[in-house]
Each structure stands twice: as C-alpha cells, then as structure tokens.
Design a protein around this motif. Structure first.
Motif, short mmCIF file in Angstrom:
data_model
loop_
_atom_site.label_atom_id
_atom_site.label_comp_id
_atom_site.label_asym_id
_atom_site.label_seq_id
_atom_site.Cartn_x
_atom_site.Cartn_y
_atom_site.Cartn_z
N THR A 158 0.82 -1.21 0.00
CA THR A 158 0.00 0.00 0.00
C THR A 158 0.86 1.27 0.00
N PRO A 159 0.39 2.33 -0.66
CA PRO A 159 1.16 3.59 -0.66
C PRO A 159 1.14 4.31 0.68
N GLU A 169 8.83 2.91 -4.40
CA GLU A 169 7.86 2.46 -5.40
C GLU A 169 8.03 0.98 -5.74
N ARG A 229 4.52 -0.90 -5.32
CA ARG A 229 3.48 -0.08 -4.68
C ARG A 229 2.20 -0.16 -5.51
N ASN A 230 1.09 -0.50 -4.86
CA ASN A 230 -0.07 -0.90 -5.65
C ASN A 230 -0.80 0.22 -6.38
N ASP A 231 -0.51 1.48 -6.03
CA ASP A 231 -1.12 2.55 -6.82
C ASP A 231 -0.49 2.66 -8.21
N ASP A 234 -2.68 -0.22 -10.49
CA ASP A 234 -4.12 -0.35 -10.34
C ASP A 234 -4.87 -0.16 -11.65
#
Length: 259
Positions: A158-159, A169, A229-231, A234
């Motif tokens: 998660t960010p 990142e 990092r999942n952002d 997505d």
C-alpha cells in the motif's frame, strides 16, 4: 509429494494452487502467494465487510496481473494461490504469528478469532502444504529436465501504511542470498522511472522471505522477492509499464550474472 486429506475445502471450491505455462522454457519461476481475495465457501466472509475483503489485507492488488505479464515476457512458469491470505498466508510457515491473523492493520477478523489448533492445522493442510509442495515439485521437475530455476516472488504494497506515506515504489527484497538482488539494484540505479530500494518496505526480519528461504536458499537457486506499490499497478496501463520495467531489470541482471 503426499499430503493429508482435509475437508476444509468443499466441492464449491477450486484447487488452491494454480499453475500457468508449466512448459515454459525460461529460467524464471514466478510465484504469487497473495494473488487472490477469494474465500473458501466454508469461512463465509470471515465476518468482514466487502470493503475490507476488497482491500490489501485480503490480497496484493495488481500482483497477479503483473505476474502474468512477466510470465509472458520471460517465458516463465507461474504458480499462484487461489485463496486469500486472510484464510492462511502461504508466505508464512504454519505456526507463525502471521500465518492466520485475527487482526490485520485496523481490521479485526472475527472468523479468525479463537481458532483451535485443529482448525489452524486444517487450513494449513488445505492451503499451505499443497501450495508450497507444488513449488517444490516444479523445481524438481525442472532440475530433472535440466532447466535452470530462478525463483522470483511478486507482491504489492500500500502507498500509505498506518497513515504514513511510502516513498519507495519498487522494493527488491532478499534473504541471505543477495546475488540477484544486488544485480537488480545496480541495474535500477538512476533509472529515472521508479524509486527502487533494497528490502523495502519490508525485509527478511519481517518474515516476508519465507518462500525464498524454503525453496531457494537450501538449493542455492538465484532468487528475489519484488514488491510494487499498488497505486502504480491499479490500471492495465500501469501494470504493463511496471511489468516492462521489471522484465528489463530481470533479464539484464540475469545476463550480467551469467557473464
């Protein structure tokens, strides 16, 4: 490899282990332990809301999509878990505190509270042992046919964690064997696209390198764990950008090691 029978999974559930491209000829064997947020029928919702079940506590968003793109680019076999880590985290050994959590970040997990040792063992028999056993079998199959194995596990994070933003990142994680991680970090230095760091946002002290330690370290297989990092992943476009970057990083690093 034989495992004890368990009735934890029902006829409504699939096999806990998925294998894609088993005949791939590349050296990389990809593993995605937290690929899915699906729950076995027997546990219902574990007492959680749909928002919680869609969140990072249940799975690693984007990790499977990136793994599949890497598998295609690298001609790699991919093994992933079909059920949520909320039921059993297959990147933790049975008995470890993090294998079955009754609290994850800010969420209580009612369906994991006050489990008996027999109930915990049933989950391990149903999910953990078949999953890790299939990885072990694949490594043996590859060895028997003279195929090199480079074990690469793919995760996302998660960010923001407990209210604190994370600047990293992409994390390149390793346990005692840092050969591949060292090369990847050298290749990523000054890349201008992503902030890449060693053993961030987690490291071996957090217990996250279990799969690497179980299979790669004893056999001296090249290995690495990658956290994204999942952002950044997505969307399909983001997944392709990150997968392309990681493909280049892995391919260059493996070429450098073989020189």
């Amino acid at each position: 490899m034989m495992f004890a029978q368990t009735d934890f999974l029902t006829s409504a559930d699939e096999s806990p282990v998925a294998v894609e491209q088993p005949e791939a000829r590349g050296p990389v064997l990809l593993v995605c332990e937290h690929a899915s947020r699906r729950l076995p029928a027997r546990v219902g919702t574990l007492g959680l809301s749909q928002d919680a079940l869609s969140s990072h506590i249940a799975w690693d968003p984007g990790a499977l999509a990136v793994s599949r793109l890497l598998a295609a680019d690298l001609d790699a076999c991919l093994i992933f878990q079909r059920f949520s880590r909320l039921v059993f985290d297959c990147n933790r050994p049975p008995g470890a505190p993090g294998a079955i959590r009754d609290v994850s970040e800010v969420f209580r997990i009612p369906g994991n509270e006050n489990l008996s040792e027999a109930e915990k063992a049933a989950r391990a028999e149903a999910l953990y042992y078949p999953f890790q056993g299939r990885i072990a079998e694949e490594i043996v199959h590859r060895r028997d046919r003279g195929q090199e194995t480079v074990l690469v596990t793919i995760h996302s994070f998660t960010p923001v964690y407990y209210g604190k933003p994370r600047a990293v990142e992409i994390g390149i994680l390793h346990d005692e064997d840092s050969r591949l991680a060292d090369r990847m970090l050298q290749a990523a230095d000054g890349n201008g696209r992503f902030r890449v760091e060693r053993n961030e946002p987690y490291g071996p002290a957090d217990g996250v390198t279990h799969t690497l330690a179980l299979h790669a370290l004893p056999a001296r297989l090249l290995n690495v764990m990658i956290e994204v990092r999942n952002d950044l992943i997505d969307t399909e476009a983001g997944q392709r950008v990150v997968a392309g970057f990681l493909t280049e990083l892995l391919a260059k690093s493996l070429r450098d090691i073989q020189r």
